[in-house]
Design a protein around this motif. Structure first.
Motif, PDB file in Angstrom:
ATOM      1  N   SER A  12      50.441  93.236  77.698  1.00 21.68           N
ATOM      2  CA  SER A  12      50.277  91.901  78.261  1.00 21.68           C
ATOM      3  C   SER A  12      48.885  91.737  78.842  1.00 21.68           C
ATOM      4  CB  SER A  12      51.312  91.646  79.359  1.00 21.68           C
ATOM      5  OG  SER A  12      52.597  91.647  78.816  1.00 21.68           O
ATOM      6  N   GLY A  13      48.245  90.630  78.510  1.00 22.74           N
ATOM      7  CA  GLY A  13      46.923  90.317  79.024  1.00 22.74           C
ATOM      8  C   GLY A  13      45.784  91.040  78.333  1.00 22.74           C
ATOM      9  N   ALA A  14      46.068  91.861  77.325  1.00 19.44           N
ATOM     10  CA  ALA A  14      45.017  92.626  76.648  1.00 19.44           C
ATOM     11  C   ALA A  14      44.454  91.849  75.466  1.00 19.44           C
ATOM     12  CB  ALA A  14      45.557  93.965  76.168  1.00 19.44           C
ATOM     13  N   ARG A  15      43.186  92.140  75.190  1.00 18.47           N
ATOM     14  CA  ARG A  15      42.512  91.548  74.034  1.00 18.47           C
ATOM     15  C   ARG A  15      41.749  92.639  73.304  1.00 18.47           C
ATOM     16  NH1 ARG A  15      39.132  86.964  76.678  1.00 18.47           N
ATOM     17  NH2 ARG A  15      40.124  87.352  78.638  1.00 18.47           N
ATOM     18  N   GLU A  16      41.361  92.344  72.070  1.00 22.54           N
ATOM     19  CA  GLU A  16      40.532  93.308  71.352  1.00 22.54           C
ATOM     20  C   GLU A  16      39.259  93.520  72.152  1.00 22.54           C
ATOM     21  OE1 GLU A  16      39.978  92.646  67.163  1.00 22.54           O
ATOM     22  OE2 GLU A  16      41.995  91.826  66.989  1.00 22.54           O
ATOM     23  N   ASP A  17      38.869  94.777  72.295  1.00 23.56           N
ATOM     24  CA  ASP A  17      37.686  95.083  73.087  1.00 23.56           C
ATOM     25  C   ASP A  17      36.439  94.843  72.252  1.00 23.56           C
ATOM     26  OD1 ASP A  17      36.866  96.569  75.764  1.00 23.56           O
ATOM     27  OD2 ASP A  17      35.527  97.208  74.144  1.00 23.56           O
ATOM     28  N   PRO A  18      35.505  94.019  72.750  1.00 23.58           N
ATOM     29  CA  PRO A  18      34.313  93.695  71.958  1.00 23.58           C
ATOM     30  C   PRO A  18      33.377  94.885  71.735  1.00 23.58           C
ATOM     31  CG  PRO A  18      34.132  92.765  74.166  1.00 23.58           C
ATOM     32  CD  PRO A  18      35.516  93.333  74.038  1.00 23.58           C
ATOM     33  N   PHE A  82      51.665 102.097  81.138  1.00 20.98           N
ATOM     34  CA  PHE A  82      51.912 100.701  80.778  1.00 20.98           C
ATOM     35  C   PHE A  82      51.159 100.303  79.507  1.00 20.98           C
ATOM     36  CE2 PHE A  82      53.133 101.033  85.139  1.00 20.98           C
ATOM     37  CZ  PHE A  82      54.216 100.177  85.267  1.00 20.98           C
ATOM     38  N   GLY A  83      49.833 100.476  79.492  1.00 22.80           N
ATOM     39  CA  GLY A  83      49.049 100.116  78.316  1.00 22.80           C
ATOM     40  C   GLY A  83      49.383 100.983  77.119  1.00 22.80           C
ATOM     41  N   HIS A  94      58.673  93.174  81.922  1.00 24.88           N
ATOM     42  CA  HIS A  94      58.005  93.494  83.194  1.00 24.88           C
ATOM     43  C   HIS A  94      58.618  94.787  83.711  1.00 24.88           C
ATOM     44  CE1 HIS A  94      55.873  92.905  86.931  1.00 24.88           C
ATOM     45  NE2 HIS A  94      56.991  93.192  87.555  1.00 24.88           N
ATOM     46  N   TYR A  95      57.778  95.824  83.914  1.00 28.15           N
ATOM     47  CA  TYR A  95      58.219  97.147  84.341  1.00 28.15           C
ATOM     48  C   TYR A  95      57.584  97.520  85.674  1.00 28.15           C
ATOM     49  CZ  TYR A  95      59.465  97.918  79.394  1.00 28.15           C
ATOM     50  OH  TYR A  95      59.998  97.837  78.134  1.00 28.15           O
ATOM     51  N   LEU A 148      59.487 104.346  83.421  1.00 31.73           N
ATOM     52  CA  LEU A 148      59.292 102.966  83.838  1.00 31.73           C
ATOM     53  C   LEU A 148      60.636 102.258  83.824  1.00 31.73           C
ATOM     54  CD1 LEU A 148      56.070 102.016  81.827  1.00 31.73           C
ATOM     55  CD2 LEU A 148      56.265 103.029  84.112  1.00 31.73           C
ATOM     56  N   LYS A 149      60.873 101.429  84.817  1.00 29.08           N
ATOM     57  CA  LYS A 149      62.114 100.658  84.945  1.00 29.08           C
ATOM     58  C   LYS A 149      61.823  99.214  84.575  1.00 29.08           C
ATOM     59  CE  LYS A 149      66.131  99.457  87.093  1.00 29.08           C
ATOM     60  NZ  LYS A 149      67.127  99.171  86.097  1.00 29.08           N
ATOM     61  N   LYS A 150      62.597  98.677  83.653  1.00 28.62           N
ATOM     62  CA  LYS A 150      62.452  97.280  83.281  1.00 28.62           C
ATOM     63  C   LYS A 150      63.113  96.414  84.340  1.00 28.62           C
ATOM     64  CE  LYS A 150      64.866  94.921  80.151  1.00 28.62           C
ATOM     65  NZ  LYS A 150      65.407  94.437  78.887  1.00 28.62           N
ATOM     66  N   LEU A 151      62.340  95.487  84.893  1.00 28.06           N
ATOM     67  CA  LEU A 151      62.888  94.555  85.871  1.00 28.06           C
ATOM     68  C   LEU A 151      63.430  93.297  85.202  1.00 28.06           C
ATOM     69  CD1 LEU A 151      60.337  94.754  88.797  1.00 28.06           C
ATOM     70  CD2 LEU A 151      62.484  95.980  88.504  1.00 28.06           C
ATOM     71  N   ARG A 152      62.684  92.818  84.210  1.00 22.16           N
ATOM     72  CA  ARG A 152      63.120  91.602  83.506  1.00 22.16           C
ATOM     73  C   ARG A 152      62.362  91.480  82.200  1.00 22.16           C
ATOM     74  NH1 ARG A 152      59.821  90.099  87.586  1.00 22.16           N
ATOM     75  NH2 ARG A 152      58.002  88.869  87.099  1.00 22.16           N
ATOM     76  N   ASP A 153      62.932  90.731  81.294  1.00 23.17           N
ATOM     77  CA  ASP A 153      62.237  90.419  80.044  1.00 23.17           C
ATOM     78  C   ASP A 153      61.113  89.454  80.326  1.00 23.17           C
ATOM     79  OD1 ASP A 153      63.820  91.977  78.269  1.00 23.17           O
ATOM     80  OD2 ASP A 153      65.393  90.463  78.360  1.00 23.17           O
TER      81      ASP A 153
END
Length: 155
Positions: A12-18, A82-83, A94-95, A148-153
């Motif tokens: 989440s929030g990641a983009r291809e690194d330039p 996470f990553g 969301h973990y 990691l514990k999943k809190l919610r989708d």
């Protein structure tokens, strides 16, 4: 155009690194956030159930003895769960970190990239089990396992 996150296992929030083709990064971390203190991190899938997460340690990451600070190493590993977990195929949600065990096997240095090789061992409906090794110059420095514990989708 970027592909949707639920198709390409991008965190989440990641983009291809330039600056690093084939790698992703969190480009827009707030400068004053704790996560930003680790510095730039890049990540990519590395085969089924595996990923590599890289950070670039600097002088500011050292302890008074001249080695990488253990707290910084554990922060890097926590973020790599996470990553790297997502790149390894962990379901999008969301973990939070439930546990993290780290073994310090060597002394990391500033000025040389650290690579966390992350493996998604198993995932249930609410837990993700991960493990791996952090290497510098190809040599193992730290090993880890975490849950990691999943809190919610995430929609």
């Amino acid at each position: 155009m970027d592909a949707p996150e639920d198709i390409d296992n991008r965190p989440s929030g990641a983009r291809e690194d330039p600056d690093h083709p084939g790698w992703y990064s969190w480009i827009d971390l707030p400068a004053d956030s704790f996560a930003a203190q680790t510095g730039k991190m890049i990540f990519r899938p590395d085969g089924p159930g595996r990923a590599v997460v890289r950070m670039f340690p600097e002088q500011r990451h050292l302890n008074l003895g001249g080695s990488l600070h253990g707290g910084m190493v554990m922060s890097f590993i926590d973020m790599a769960l996470f990553g790297g977990g997502r790149c390894a195929g962990m379901r999008r949600a969301h973990y939070v970190t439930l546990d993290l065990t780290t073994k310090f096997m060597g002394r990391g240095e500033a000025g040389k990239p650290l690579d966390a090789h992350v493996e998604l061992v198993r995932q249930t409906r609410s837990l993700a089990f991960l493990q791996g090794v952090v290497r510098q110059d190809g040599e193992p420095c730290y090993s880890f396992s975490g849950t990691l514990k999943k809190l919610r989708d995430v929609t």
